[in-house]
Write a protein that holds these residues in place. Structure first.
Motif, PDB file in Angstrom:
ATOM      1  N   GLU A 193     -24.994 -89.501 -95.046  1.00  0.00           N
ATOM      2  CA  GLU A 193     -24.763 -87.944 -95.416  1.00  0.00           C
ATOM      3  C   GLU A 193     -24.098 -87.511 -94.050  1.00  0.00           C
ATOM      4  O   GLU A 193     -23.943 -86.182 -94.042  1.00  0.00           O
ATOM      5  CB  GLU A 193     -26.193 -87.099 -95.425  1.00  0.00           C
ATOM      6  CG  GLU A 193     -26.777 -87.534 -96.941  1.00  0.00           C
ATOM      7  CD  GLU A 193     -25.947 -86.980 -97.775  1.00  0.00           C
ATOM      8  OE1 GLU A 193     -25.376 -85.860 -97.970  1.00  0.00           O
ATOM      9  OE2 GLU A 193     -25.888 -87.760 -98.982  1.00  0.00           O
ATOM     10  N   GLY A 194     -23.561 -88.352 -93.139  1.00  0.00           N
ATOM     11  CA  GLY A 194     -22.882 -87.680 -91.791  1.00  0.00           C
ATOM     12  C   GLY A 194     -23.737 -87.663 -90.650  1.00  0.00           C
ATOM     13  O   GLY A 194     -23.257 -87.346 -89.797  1.00  0.00           O
ATOM     14  N   LEU A 195     -24.893 -87.977 -90.800  1.00  0.00           N
ATOM     15  CA  LEU A 195     -25.853 -87.595 -89.249  1.00  0.00           C
ATOM     16  C   LEU A 195     -25.657 -89.017 -88.572  1.00  0.00           C
ATOM     17  O   LEU A 195     -25.423 -90.224 -88.942  1.00  0.00           O
ATOM     18  CB  LEU A 195     -27.429 -87.919 -89.617  1.00  0.00           C
ATOM     19  CG  LEU A 195     -27.581 -86.146 -89.933  1.00  0.00           C
ATOM     20  CD1 LEU A 195     -27.140 -85.646 -91.191  1.00  0.00           C
ATOM     21  CD2 LEU A 195     -29.162 -86.336 -89.855  1.00  0.00           C
ATOM     22  N   SER A 196     -25.500 -88.977 -87.375  1.00  0.00           N
ATOM     23  CA  SER A 196     -25.335 -89.961 -86.395  1.00  0.00           C
ATOM     24  C   SER A 196     -26.874 -90.754 -85.924  1.00  0.00           C
ATOM     25  O   SER A 196     -27.096 -90.105 -84.994  1.00  0.00           O
ATOM     26  CB  SER A 196     -24.575 -89.795 -85.181  1.00  0.00           C
ATOM     27  OG  SER A 196     -24.262 -90.495 -84.315  1.00  0.00           O
ATOM     28  N   VAL A 197     -27.367 -91.688 -86.656  1.00  0.00           N
ATOM     29  CA  VAL A 197     -28.585 -92.110 -86.451  1.00  0.00           C
ATOM     30  C   VAL A 197     -28.359 -93.475 -85.921  1.00  0.00           C
ATOM     31  O   VAL A 197     -27.870 -94.366 -86.590  1.00  0.00           O
ATOM     32  CB  VAL A 197     -29.404 -91.986 -87.680  1.00  0.00           C
ATOM     33  CG1 VAL A 197     -30.604 -92.539 -87.374  1.00  0.00           C
ATOM     34  CG2 VAL A 197     -29.700 -90.548 -88.121  1.00  0.00           C
ATOM     35  N   GLY A 198     -28.578 -93.779 -84.604  1.00  0.00           N
ATOM     36  CA  GLY A 198     -28.224 -95.105 -83.973  1.00  0.00           C
ATOM     37  C   GLY A 198     -29.871 -95.747 -83.918  1.00  0.00           C
ATOM     38  O   GLY A 198     -30.908 -95.111 -84.228  1.00  0.00           O
ATOM     39  N   THR A 199     -29.944 -96.946 -83.331  1.00  0.00           N
ATOM     40  CA  THR A 199     -30.936 -97.705 -82.945  1.00  0.00           C
ATOM     41  C   THR A 199     -32.004 -97.092 -82.191  1.00  0.00           C
ATOM     42  O   THR A 199     -32.998 -97.008 -82.462  1.00  0.00           O
ATOM     43  CB  THR A 199     -30.397 -99.145 -82.554  1.00  0.00           C
ATOM     44  OG1 THR A 199     -29.640 -99.716 -83.576  1.00  0.00           O
ATOM     45  CG2 THR A 199     -31.796-100.144 -82.384  1.00  0.00           C
ATOM     46  N   CYS A 257     -32.777 -93.921 -92.819  1.00  0.00           N
ATOM     47  CA  CYS A 257     -32.102 -93.630 -91.804  1.00  0.00           C
ATOM     48  C   CYS A 257     -30.538 -94.066 -92.343  1.00  0.00           C
ATOM     49  O   CYS A 257     -29.633 -93.362 -91.857  1.00  0.00           O
ATOM     50  CB  CYS A 257     -32.294 -94.514 -90.597  1.00  0.00           C
ATOM     51  SG  CYS A 257     -33.723 -93.738 -89.740  1.00  0.00           S
ATOM     52  N   GLU A 258     -30.265 -94.768 -93.001  1.00  0.00           N
ATOM     53  CA  GLU A 258     -29.167 -95.272 -93.589  1.00  0.00           C
ATOM     54  C   GLU A 258     -28.501 -94.461 -94.527  1.00  0.00           C
ATOM     55  O   GLU A 258     -27.400 -93.941 -94.502  1.00  0.00           O
ATOM     56  CB  GLU A 258     -29.415 -96.776 -94.318  1.00  0.00           C
ATOM     57  CG  GLU A 258     -29.409 -97.772 -93.422  1.00  0.00           C
ATOM     58  CD  GLU A 258     -29.579 -99.302 -93.983  1.00  0.00           C
ATOM     59  OE1 GLU A 258     -29.989 -99.270 -95.266  1.00  0.00           O
ATOM     60  OE2 GLU A 258     -29.678-100.266 -93.262  1.00  0.00           O
ATOM     61  N   GLU A 259     -29.642 -93.803 -95.400  1.00  0.00           N
ATOM     62  CA  GLU A 259     -29.245 -92.685 -96.129  1.00  0.00           C
ATOM     63  C   GLU A 259     -28.594 -91.310 -95.410  1.00  0.00           C
ATOM     64  O   GLU A 259     -27.884 -90.924 -95.746  1.00  0.00           O
ATOM     65  CB  GLU A 259     -30.495 -92.069 -96.971  1.00  0.00           C
ATOM     66  CG  GLU A 259     -30.804 -93.115 -98.051  1.00  0.00           C
ATOM     67  CD  GLU A 259     -29.629 -93.163 -99.412  1.00  0.00           C
ATOM     68  OE1 GLU A 259     -29.004 -92.137 -99.770  1.00  0.00           O
ATOM     69  OE2 GLU A 259     -29.361 -94.281 -99.662  1.00  0.00           O
ATOM     70  N   LEU A 260     -29.310 -91.059 -94.174  1.00  0.00           N
ATOM     71  CA  LEU A 260     -29.071 -89.919 -93.251  1.00  0.00           C
ATOM     72  C   LEU A 260     -27.341 -90.228 -92.728  1.00  0.00           C
ATOM     73  O   LEU A 260     -26.774 -89.380 -92.838  1.00  0.00           O
ATOM     74  CB  LEU A 260     -29.931 -89.839 -92.254  1.00  0.00           C
ATOM     75  CG  LEU A 260     -31.395 -89.189 -92.605  1.00  0.00           C
ATOM     76  CD1 LEU A 260     -32.064 -89.451 -91.400  1.00  0.00           C
ATOM     77  CD2 LEU A 260     -31.183 -88.064 -93.156  1.00  0.00           C
TER      78      LEU A 260
END
Length: 70
Positions: A29-35, A23-26
């Motif tokens: 890459e610009g994706l908004s991945v939250g908790t 998820c940190e890699e995503l």
């Protein structure tokens, strides 16, 4: 025989830390991945068989992405 070039990054031990690292890699890459998306992914993956890569991938896509562009 060792391969030339940069070494692959060291992966953390265990599935949980690897999913968080993914998820940190995503995010990088610009994706908004939250908790909440990460928690949803863990919950979804509890119901997906490990032997079904397509289902595993779809569970991650459905929980981590917010749009079709992601």
């Amino acid at each position: 025989m060792a391969a030339s070039g940069p070494e692959a990054p060291q992966l953390p031990a265990g599935f949980g830390p690897r999913l968080v690292a993914f998820c940190e890699e995503l995010r990088g890459e610009g994706l908004s991945v939250g908790t909440s998306e990460i928690l949803d992914a863990f919950a979804a993956l509890e119901t997906v068989p490990w032997t079904e890569p397509a289902d595993f991938r779809e569970a991650l896509a459905a929980t981590l992405s917010k749009s079709q562009e992601d």
